[in-house]
Each structure stands twice: as C-alpha cells, then as structure tokens.
Scaffold this motif. Structure first.
Motif, PDB file in Angstrom:
ATOM      1  N   UNK A   1      -6.203  19.873 -35.484  1.00 24.75           N
ATOM      2  CA  UNK A   1      -5.774  21.156 -36.009  1.00 24.75           C
ATOM      3  C   UNK A   1      -5.356  21.088 -37.473  1.00 24.75           C
ATOM      4  N   UNK A   2      -5.775  20.001 -38.137  1.00 21.39           N
ATOM      5  CA  UNK A   2      -5.759  19.976 -39.599  1.00 21.39           C
ATOM      6  C   UNK A   2      -6.992  20.710 -40.098  1.00 21.39           C
ATOM      7  N   UNK A   3      -8.044  20.742 -39.264  1.00 24.67           N
ATOM      8  CA  UNK A   3      -9.326  21.334 -39.642  1.00 24.67           C
ATOM      9  C   UNK A   3      -9.432  22.786 -39.167  1.00 24.67           C
ATOM     10  N   UNK A   4      -9.162  23.022 -37.890  1.00 21.44           N
ATOM     11  CA  UNK A   4      -9.282  24.360 -37.308  1.00 21.44           C
ATOM     12  C   UNK A   4      -8.019  24.711 -36.546  1.00 21.44           C
ATOM     13  N   UNK A   5      -7.769  26.010 -36.399  1.00 18.45           N
ATOM     14  CA  UNK A   5      -6.668  26.471 -35.554  1.00 18.45           C
ATOM     15  C   UNK A   5      -7.062  26.241 -34.095  1.00 18.45           C
ATOM     16  N   UNK A   6      -6.102  25.893 -33.238  1.00 15.76           N
ATOM     17  CA  UNK A   6      -6.452  25.730 -31.822  1.00 15.76           C
ATOM     18  C   UNK A   6      -6.975  27.046 -31.243  1.00 15.76           C
ATOM     19  N   UNK A   7      -7.954  26.976 -30.343  1.00 16.64           N
ATOM     20  CA  UNK A   7      -8.452  28.197 -29.705  1.00 16.64           C
ATOM     21  C   UNK A   7      -7.330  28.891 -28.926  1.00 16.64           C
ATOM     22  N   UNK A   8      -7.384  30.222 -28.891  1.00 17.04           N
ATOM     23  CA  UNK A   8      -6.350  30.995 -28.185  1.00 17.04           C
ATOM     24  C   UNK A   8      -6.262  30.578 -26.718  1.00 17.04           C
ATOM     25  N   UNK A   9      -7.394  30.291 -26.082  1.00 12.15           N
ATOM     26  CA  UNK A   9      -7.359  29.889 -24.675  1.00 12.15           C
ATOM     27  C   UNK A   9      -6.547  28.610 -24.491  1.00 12.15           C
ATOM     28  N   UNK A  10      -6.661  27.684 -25.441  1.00 13.84           N
ATOM     29  CA  UNK A  10      -5.882  26.449 -25.368  1.00 13.84           C
ATOM     30  C   UNK A  10      -4.396  26.739 -25.599  1.00 13.84           C
ATOM     31  N   UNK A  11      -4.109  27.648 -26.533  1.00 15.27           N
ATOM     32  CA  UNK A  11      -2.717  28.011 -26.804  1.00 15.27           C
ATOM     33  C   UNK A  11      -2.079  28.718 -25.607  1.00 15.27           C
ATOM     34  N   UNK A  12      -2.829  29.587 -24.936  1.00 19.67           N
ATOM     35  CA  UNK A  12      -2.275  30.252 -23.758  1.00 19.67           C
ATOM     36  C   UNK A  12      -2.066  29.262 -22.610  1.00 19.67           C
TER      37      UNK A  12
END
Length: 190
Positions: A81-92
């Motif tokens: 997550x230095x490169x991309x934001x975590x996917x919302x599904x992973x965050x939920x």
C-alpha cells in the motif's frame, strides 16, 4: 502471555495476487527461527474474495511491532500500500475482523505500524487510516450500519449489484427492514 490493549495494522509489502501468500509469509517468519508467523491475523485475496487467515493465537506474544508485541494484536493485510490504496473489499474485511476482536476485548484503539516505527511506511503511504477510523466510528453510532455495508460490498463482489456507494448512501435503503432483507440475502449467497 500477550495482554492486548491495542490493534496494530500492517501490510506485507508484497504484491497480492490470486494465490495464497499467507503461507509464504509464515514460512519466511519460521525460516528466521520464529515459532510461527509474527502476526495474529492476515487478510488477503483468495480467488475472487478476501479471506481472514489466523496466525498466532491472540494470547501469544506476537512478532510484528518492536516494543508492542506483548500488548497488541497484529493484523497484516497482504498487499503493498505504498503503491496502491487497499481495495475497499479488503478494508471492509478488516473492519469485520476488528469488530470481531472488539467483541472479545472491548474497543481497543487501532494504530498503524508506522506510529510505533516512524522509519517505516507500514501499512503503506496510501493506507486510508482516517477513513478506517471514521468507518469504525460511524459503525459504532448506527446500529447495523457496518453489517449493511459489509453485505452491500459482498453483493458487489459477487456481481449481484454495482455501485455499492449508491446503495449505502441512498435514503431508500435506510429503513431497518430493507437493510435486514439485504443482509439476509447477502448471507444466503455466501
């Protein structure tokens, strides 16, 4: 003996794919002479869905944050997550896990690894920490709100609906009855 008074979020700093790499992290930690993987929990993409993986038992001292291992529960999200934001599904899925931990220990504060090791970016420069805290806080104040969001995201992952934000923010879906129906449907399709 671990006596958790906080939750600490990490990222693996490895690209997540459609193959399980939680096992690879565990093997790497064991190759360093550790008893087991350093984290208590992990979340990664398996096939098309995010899954929660168990690491060390929560009552065991972790090996994830220097100086905090005997007083915390470590959660690692597989991804960089230095490169991309975590996917919302992973965050939920993370929110689901945190709520489960809270059901056992009360509302432990949630920190990022870099708050204890400022020389690191972990859980990543693009990790949405304030968003996570706001989601956790908003779920505290609205009965069933977080479960509803999880259900909507599950339906979106399965391709049953699109535009999860539309469903979450639309006034038509704010009645308790409609939300309960949607949650039951999401649970049925697994």
């Amino acid at each position: 003996m671990n006596k958790p008074n906080k939750i600490i979020i990490h990222h693996s700093l490895t690209k997540d794919g459609k193959t399980v790499s939680w096992k690879a992290i565990r093997n790497y930690h064991r190759s360093k002479g550790w008893k087991d993987i350093g984290y208590h929990w992990g979340i990664e993409l398996v096939g098309d869905e995010y899954e929660i993986f168990k690491g060390r038992n929560e009552n065991e001292v972790g090996a994830h944050t220097k100086g905090q291992n005997s007083s915390s529960i470590g959660i690692c999200l597989v991804g960089n997550f230095d490169i991309d934001e975590p996917p919302k599904a992973q965050l939920y899925k993370l929110i689901e896990l945190i709520r489960d931990i809270w059901s056992r220990y009360g509302q432990l504060p949630v920190y990022m690894h870099n708050q204890f090791a400022s020389y690191k970016s972990c859980p990543g420069k693009k990790f949405p920490y304030n968003w996570l805290l706001n989601e956790l806080k908003s779920g505290e104040n609205k009965e069933g709100n977080n479960d509803f969001k999880l259900a909507i995201n599950k339906l979106a992952e399965k391709g049953v609906i699109n535009s999860p934000d539309y469903w979450i923010k639309n006034d038509l879906y704010k009645t308790k009855y409609v939300r309960e129906l949607i949650k039951k449907f999401a649970n049925k399709i697994g």
